[in-house]
Design a protein around this motif. Structure first.
Motif, short mmCIF file in Angstrom:
data_model
loop_
_atom_site.label_atom_id
_atom_site.label_comp_id
_atom_site.label_asym_id
_atom_site.label_seq_id
_atom_site.Cartn_x
_atom_site.Cartn_y
_atom_site.Cartn_z
N SER A 1 87.64 69.44 68.25
CA SER A 1 87.30 68.34 68.03
C SER A 1 86.94 67.38 68.43
O SER A 1 85.44 66.85 68.38
CB SER A 1 87.75 67.87 66.76
N ASN A 2 87.62 66.32 69.50
CA ASN A 2 87.28 65.57 70.36
C ASN A 2 86.30 66.03 71.25
O ASN A 2 85.38 65.07 71.42
CB ASN A 2 88.50 64.75 70.76
N ALA A 3 86.28 66.85 71.64
CA ALA A 3 85.62 67.62 73.56
C ALA A 3 84.36 67.64 72.18
O ALA A 3 82.88 67.46 72.89
CB ALA A 3 86.36 69.01 73.42
N VAL A 4 84.27 68.33 70.86
CA VAL A 4 83.08 68.73 70.13
C VAL A 4 81.91 67.11 70.22
O VAL A 4 80.48 67.36 70.02
CB VAL A 4 82.89 69.24 69.06
N ARG A 5 82.98 66.58 69.75
CA ARG A 5 82.11 65.51 69.34
C ARG A 5 81.77 64.76 70.62
O ARG A 5 80.77 63.85 70.62
CB ARG A 5 83.33 64.49 68.54
N ASP B 1 81.97 65.20 79.53
CA ASP B 1 82.11 64.18 79.25
C ASP B 1 83.67 63.83 79.99
O ASP B 1 84.31 63.89 80.09
CB ASP B 1 82.48 63.84 77.84
N ALA B 2 83.19 62.93 80.88
CA ALA B 2 83.80 62.36 81.54
C ALA B 2 84.80 61.04 81.36
O ALA B 2 85.76 60.25 82.16
CB ALA B 2 83.75 61.56 83.64
N PHE B 3 84.61 60.13 80.37
CA PHE B 3 85.32 59.48 79.41
C PHE B 3 86.41 59.60 79.26
O PHE B 3 86.94 60.47 78.32
CB PHE B 3 84.29 58.54 78.57
N PRO B 4 87.49 58.72 79.59
CA PRO B 4 88.82 59.34 78.99
C PRO B 4 89.20 59.12 77.66
O PRO B 4 89.18 58.61 77.08
CB PRO B 4 90.17 58.38 80.01
N PRO B 5 89.99 59.64 77.22
CA PRO B 5 90.49 60.33 76.17
C PRO B 5 90.95 58.80 75.30
O PRO B 5 91.96 57.98 76.40
CB PRO B 5 91.40 61.15 75.50
N ARG B 6 91.10 57.74 74.06
CA ARG B 6 91.74 57.02 73.96
C ARG B 6 92.76 57.14 72.54
O ARG B 6 92.05 57.33 71.79
CB ARG B 6 90.81 56.03 74.16
N LEU B 7 93.57 56.97 72.76
CA LEU B 7 94.74 56.79 71.46
C LEU B 7 94.58 55.62 70.71
O LEU B 7 94.81 54.38 71.88
CB LEU B 7 96.23 56.74 72.20
N ARG B 8 94.35 55.89 70.04
CA ARG B 8 94.32 54.59 68.78
C ARG B 8 95.18 54.58 67.08
O ARG B 8 95.08 56.18 67.57
CB ARG B 8 92.82 54.21 68.64
N ARG B 9 95.31 53.12 66.83
CA ARG B 9 96.15 53.52 65.27
C ARG B 9 94.69 54.15 64.27
O ARG B 9 94.28 52.25 64.55
CB ARG B 9 96.29 53.16 65.43
N ALA B 10 94.53 54.54 63.89
CA ALA B 10 93.29 54.71 62.59
C ALA B 10 93.94 53.87 61.54
O ALA B 10 95.11 53.93 60.97
CB ALA B 10 92.57 55.74 62.42
N ARG B 11 92.84 52.96 60.73
CA ARG B 11 93.19 52.67 59.87
C ARG B 11 93.18 52.92 58.67
O ARG B 11 93.02 53.71 58.34
CB ARG B 11 92.33 51.23 59.41
N ALA B 12 93.79 52.88 56.83
CA ALA B 12 93.98 53.71 55.79
C ALA B 12 92.50 54.49 55.67
O ALA B 12 92.31 55.69 55.36
CB ALA B 12 94.73 53.06 55.22
N ALA B 13 91.54 53.49 55.53
CA ALA B 13 90.19 54.10 54.90
C ALA B 13 89.37 54.59 55.98
O ALA B 13 88.71 54.68 55.31
CB ALA B 13 89.40 52.66 54.08
N GLU B 14 89.53 54.61 57.61
CA GLU B 14 88.96 55.14 58.45
C GLU B 14 89.20 56.51 57.91
O GLU B 14 90.09 56.87 58.18
CB GLU B 14 89.33 54.52 60.18
N GLU B 15 87.79 57.05 58.85
CA GLU B 15 88.08 58.97 58.57
C GLU B 15 88.25 59.10 59.83
O GLU B 15 88.57 60.93 59.92
CB GLU B 15 86.17 58.82 57.98
N ASN B 16 87.96 59.12 60.97
CA ASN B 16 88.05 59.68 62.07
C ASN B 16 89.33 58.27 63.02
O ASN B 16 89.55 57.32 62.45
CB ASN B 16 87.29 59.54 62.85
N GLU C 1 83.36 69.04 86.66
CA GLU C 1 82.28 69.21 85.63
C GLU C 1 82.86 68.02 84.57
O GLU C 1 82.21 67.91 83.14
CB GLU C 1 83.10 70.03 85.05
N GLY C 2 84.02 67.18 84.21
CA GLY C 2 83.70 66.25 83.52
C GLY C 2 85.39 65.43 83.12
O GLY C 2 85.72 65.14 84.18
N LYS C 3 86.13 66.26 82.27
CA LYS C 3 87.64 66.09 82.16
C LYS C 3 88.80 67.13 81.56
O LYS C 3 87.48 68.52 80.71
CB LYS C 3 87.81 64.50 81.58
N ALA C 4 89.64 67.22 81.67
CA ALA C 4 90.46 67.79 80.82
C ALA C 4 91.42 67.18 80.57
O ALA C 4 91.96 66.74 80.91
CB ALA C 4 91.25 69.40 81.68
N VAL C 5 91.87 67.30 78.69
CA VAL C 5 92.93 66.70 78.20
C VAL C 5 93.86 68.01 77.63
O VAL C 5 93.74 69.58 77.63
CB VAL C 5 92.03 66.03 76.90
#
Length: 95
Positions: A20-24, A48-63, A84-88
């Protein structure tokens, strides 16, 4: 793959979140690669070469919960840059 009984549910969710993250966040082909060695590693690569970022979503956030779930369900996770980009990847201990 043999010896992976009991990992199916967590593995499906991990792969689903990584894909899902890769598609997005990417625009090109996405590759999924399972690797069984001392652990089960699920690797998803995209252009996409940008590194993934772990975050804590707020309760009201959908993503914003995907990598948090991956971090909870895996023994460790990370990424590496590839031409080609990145591998997670996420690693699960074998039962």
């Amino acid at each position: 793959m043999r010896g992976l009984e009991g990992l199916q549910g967590d593995t499906e969710l991990i792969v689903s979140e990584l894909v899902s993250n890769a598609v997005r966040h990417s625009t090109g082909p996405i590759k999924v690669r399972p690797i069984q060695h001392q652990a089960l590693t699920c690797e998803v690569s995209d252009n996409d070469a940008f590194p993934p970022r772990l975050r804590r979503a707020r309760a009201a956030e959908e993503n914003g919960r995907g990598l948090f779930l991956v971090s909870r369900l895996s023994s460790r996770w990370g990424y590496r840059l590839i031409p080609e980009g990145k591998a997670v990847w996420a690693e699960q201990k074998l039962p």
